[in-house]
Design a protein around this motif. Structure first.
Motif, PDB file in Angstrom:
ATOM      1  N   ILE A 136       0.721  -1.274   0.138  1.00  0.00           N
ATOM      2  CA  ILE A 136      -0.007   0.057   0.108  1.00  0.00           C
ATOM      3  C   ILE A 136       0.880   1.216  -0.092  1.00  0.00           C
ATOM      4  CG2 ILE A 136      -1.677   1.192   1.409  1.00  0.00           C
ATOM      5  CD1 ILE A 136      -2.834  -1.460   2.197  1.00  0.00           C
ATOM      6  N   GLY A 153       2.413   1.347  -3.403  1.00  0.00           N
ATOM      7  CA  GLY A 153       1.395   1.897  -4.399  1.00  0.00           C
ATOM      8  C   GLY A 153       1.146   3.402  -4.190  1.00  0.00           C
ATOM      9  N   TYR A 154       1.001   3.895  -2.988  1.00  0.00           N
ATOM     10  CA  TYR A 154       0.673   5.453  -2.964  1.00  0.00           C
ATOM     11  C   TYR A 154       1.947   6.001  -3.457  1.00  0.00           C
ATOM     12  CZ  TYR A 154       0.192   9.615  -0.566  1.00  0.00           C
ATOM     13  OH  TYR A 154      -0.011  11.031  -0.290  1.00  0.00           O
ATOM     14  N   THR A 189      -3.021   3.063  -8.915  1.00  0.00           N
ATOM     15  CA  THR A 189      -4.238   2.717  -8.688  1.00  0.00           C
ATOM     16  C   THR A 189      -4.394   1.172  -8.390  1.00  0.00           C
ATOM     17  OG1 THR A 189      -4.974   4.752  -9.557  1.00  0.00           O
ATOM     18  CG2 THR A 189      -6.585   3.068  -9.073  1.00  0.00           C
ATOM     19  N   LEU A 197      -2.747   0.020  -5.401  1.00  0.00           N
ATOM     20  CA  LEU A 197      -3.592   0.629  -3.968  1.00  0.00           C
ATOM     21  C   LEU A 197      -4.942  -0.261  -3.882  1.00  0.00           C
ATOM     22  CD1 LEU A 197      -2.860   4.402  -4.166  1.00  0.00           C
ATOM     23  CD2 LEU A 197      -2.290   3.023  -2.481  1.00  0.00           C
TER      24      LEU A 197
END
Length: 89
Positions: A50, A53-54, A59, A62
């Motif tokens: 997470i 991905g951030y 997307t 996430l």
């Protein structure tokens, strides 16, 4: 071809893979066969995905990992709850 298609496809498959375990755990009210250490390590790994991905603004990463985190937290909560409930009897 948009490469995100592979990300979304992978996200759907890997996230959906946890639904049978969650459903089984909730139906049987038992999670003895789920390894607590593996579950905790997996949750930490998902949290890392997470963050990754951030940071890269992905997307698919996430969304997949947020849903996977929720499913695995539910499995963890169920495991802890059902193991305490069964030890009281």
């Amino acid at each position: 071809m948009n490469i995100d298609i592979f990300g979304y496809f992978a996200a759907i498959l890997t996230t959906a893979a946890f639904l049978p375990q969650l459903i089984k755990t909730l139906k049987t009210k038992k999670a003895d066969d789920v390894s607590l250490s593996t579950l905790i390590m997996f949750i930490i790994g998902v949290l890392s995905w997470i963050i990754y991905g951030y940071k890269i603004s992905s997307t698919p990463i996430l969304i997949a990992n947020l849903i996977t985190l929720i499913l695995n937290l539910l499995i963890l909560i169920s495991k802890l709850y059902f193991s305490k409930a069964s030890s009281q009897y």
